[in-house]
Write a protein that holds these residues in place. Structure first.
Motif, PDB file in Angstrom:
ATOM      1  N   ASP A 323     -60.915 -24.677 -42.030  1.00 49.96           N
ATOM      2  CA  ASP A 323     -61.183 -25.758 -42.607  1.00 49.96           C
ATOM      3  C   ASP A 323     -62.239 -26.665 -42.232  1.00 49.96           C
ATOM      4  O   ASP A 323     -62.681 -27.824 -42.827  1.00 49.96           O
ATOM      5  N   PHE A 324     -62.740 -26.466 -41.005  1.00 53.70           N
ATOM      6  CA  PHE A 324     -63.512 -27.446 -40.413  1.00 53.70           C
ATOM      7  C   PHE A 324     -64.779 -27.009 -39.567  1.00 53.70           C
ATOM      8  O   PHE A 324     -65.084 -27.535 -38.656  1.00 53.70           O
ATOM      9  N   ALA A 325     -65.022 -25.603 -39.792  1.00 56.43           N
ATOM     10  CA  ALA A 325     -65.945 -25.128 -39.124  1.00 56.43           C
ATOM     11  C   ALA A 325     -67.438 -25.803 -39.298  1.00 56.43           C
ATOM     12  O   ALA A 325     -68.414 -25.643 -38.516  1.00 56.43           O
ATOM     13  N   GLN A 331     -75.811 -31.564 -38.108  1.00 65.44           N
ATOM     14  CA  GLN A 331     -76.429 -32.097 -39.201  1.00 65.44           C
ATOM     15  C   GLN A 331     -75.138 -32.457 -40.443  1.00 65.44           C
ATOM     16  O   GLN A 331     -75.157 -33.286 -41.038  1.00 65.44           O
ATOM     17  N   ASN A 332     -74.396 -31.393 -40.588  1.00 66.01           N
ATOM     18  CA  ASN A 332     -73.390 -31.437 -41.479  1.00 66.01           C
ATOM     19  C   ASN A 332     -72.448 -32.581 -40.952  1.00 66.01           C
ATOM     20  O   ASN A 332     -71.785 -33.448 -41.910  1.00 66.01           O
ATOM     21  N   GLN A 339     -68.310 -36.819 -41.924  1.00 67.05           N
ATOM     22  CA  GLN A 339     -67.636 -37.969 -41.393  1.00 67.05           C
ATOM     23  C   GLN A 339     -66.291 -37.856 -41.997  1.00 67.05           C
ATOM     24  O   GLN A 339     -65.266 -38.071 -41.289  1.00 67.05           O
ATOM     25  N   VAL A 340     -65.855 -37.637 -43.294  1.00 67.78           N
ATOM     26  CA  VAL A 340     -64.682 -37.459 -43.793  1.00 67.78           C
ATOM     27  C   VAL A 340     -63.958 -36.299 -43.132  1.00 67.78           C
ATOM     28  O   VAL A 340     -62.766 -36.619 -42.818  1.00 67.78           O
ATOM     29  N   TRP A 345     -60.094 -33.890 -39.492  1.00 71.82           N
ATOM     30  CA  TRP A 345     -59.811 -33.097 -38.374  1.00 71.82           C
ATOM     31  C   TRP A 345     -59.124 -33.713 -37.162  1.00 71.82           C
ATOM     32  O   TRP A 345     -58.075 -33.335 -36.554  1.00 71.82           O
ATOM     33  N   TYR A 346     -59.464 -35.126 -36.760  1.00 65.74           N
ATOM     34  CA  TYR A 346     -58.893 -35.988 -35.766  1.00 65.74           C
ATOM     35  C   TYR A 346     -57.496 -36.043 -36.220  1.00 65.74           C
ATOM     36  O   TYR A 346     -56.673 -36.342 -35.288  1.00 65.74           O
TER      37      TYR A 346
END
Length: 371
Positions: A323-325, A331-332, A339-340, A345-346
């Protein structure tokens, strides 16, 4: 001028009719008095909208790890076609929902064999007696035993006294009397606790219902036919410790705690029926009584170590890759969407940290007994 609730009035009437009652009886009424007790009044008690939360509220990953444990047990029993799991104290049923969803997606054969039933004292059932008609293969509980009523004792000189609840000027108040039973009086000595060497005023909780629950639980696992050899497991997750680590002089006031709107309080006689009252579990009781009933110790560890064994960090890494690769690309990551995602992920990572923190949920104990 203070307000007396209907449950307070009922408890005061009981005391006026019968005299002071052991704290355990007061706690039983405060938590379980039909229609008025904390757990049986029909109000939301668990979760972010209640007074406290459990591991199931923190993250669905907890249910996934529990599912993996049940899968291991199913495999150890040679994959029976009917694998009955009884969860006691299930409350809103989040843990069972998460386990079934995980099994359906990750292991269809196990899901087909899995029959998951639950009981909950919040529905007016007795946690010590609510059970399936069939003997379960696994008895599962998460933060159940800590909610059983406890006797309070206090050391004075060379004597052990019990805390009773009486009335003073129209209010509930504490007083010390002789222990209400020999089982209470001898409990600490049963576990070789040197309480006579502790300072005056030292207090501890004695959970006799934990013994009774383990006795009944073992009987459930054994089934109604003692000649038939059954195999099964008991999995209990709760906060507490072994007796020699639990009953120490440093815990001068014991472990009794009250929770009201996620705030810790130390006034158990305040607002009975409106706040949770709980105490740490003596796991030595569960282990020793289980052995007396024919169960053997399979595992006793912390929730942190257990979740690690059940693959919580491997699942966290799979989630990151799935989900967070995109966050690996700077840049992404710098974009608004990145950022969202980073915040999401945090959040996932923080929930896993909450489940495994040694000073929090990760310090809970996991007990597995087997037949």
């Amino acid at each position: 001028m203070h307000t007396t609730t209907p449950l307070q009035a009922h408890i005061l009437d009981t005391i006026r009719q019968h005299g002071p009652i052991p704290f355990a009886e007061y706690m039983r009424m405060a938590l379980y008095e039909p229609g008025q007790g904390y757990y049986v009044s029909g109000k939301t008690r668990v979760g972010w909208e209640g007074d406290f939360f459990t591991s199931s509220d923190v993250s669905e990953i907890f249910a996934h790890c529990t599912g993996r444990q049940l899968l291991q047990m199913w495999e150890m029993l040679k994959q029976p076609a009917h694998f009955l799991v009884l969860e006691q104290g299930a409350n809103r049923g989040l843990l069972g929902e998460g386990i079934r969803a995980w099994a359906s997606q990750e292991h269809p054969a196990f899901h087909q064999a899995l029959h998951y039933v639950s009981s909950d004292i919040g529905a007016g059932e007795d946690a010590l007696s609510a059970a399936s008609e069939q003997a379960p293969t696994v008895l599962l509980s998460n933060e159940l035993v800590d909610a059983f009523p406890v006797h309070l004792v206090e050391k004075r000189g060379s004597e052990l006294y019990e805390v009773y609840v009486g009335e003073q000027n129209g209010r509930l108040s504490e007083l010390l009397q002789a222990p209400s039973s020999e089982e209470v009086a001898s409990y600490l000595d049963d576990y070789k606790i040197p309480w006579r060497t502790y300072p005056d005023g030292w207090r501890a909780e004695i959970n006799l219902d934990a013994r009774h629950w383990m006795r009944r639980s073992a009987q459930l696992l054994l089934g109604s036919n003692p000649k038939r050899k059954r195999r099964g497991f008991l999995l209990a997750i709760d906060y507490g410790d072994l007796a020699r680590q639990l009953y120490i002089p440093e815990r001068f006031t014991g472990t009794l705690a009250c929770y009201y709107q996620h705030q810790l309080t130390e006034r158990p006689l305040l607002r009975p029926g409106e706040q949770d009252i709980t105490a740490h579990v003596n796991f030595s009781t569960l282990i020793e009584e289980g052995r007396r009933q024919g169960l053997r110790l399979h595992k006793f560890t912390t929730q942190r170590a257990w979740l690690t064994d059940m693959g919580i960090y491997e699942e966290l890494e799979r989630i990151r890759q799935r989900d967070f690769a995109a966050l690996d690309d700077m840049q992404n990551r710098a974009s608004d969407q990145g950022q969202v995602q980073l915040l999401q992920w945090y959040n996932v990572r923080q929930r896993v940290s909450a489940l495994t923190s040694p000073s929090g949920l990760g310090g809970f104990k996991v007990l597995i007994l087997k037949r």
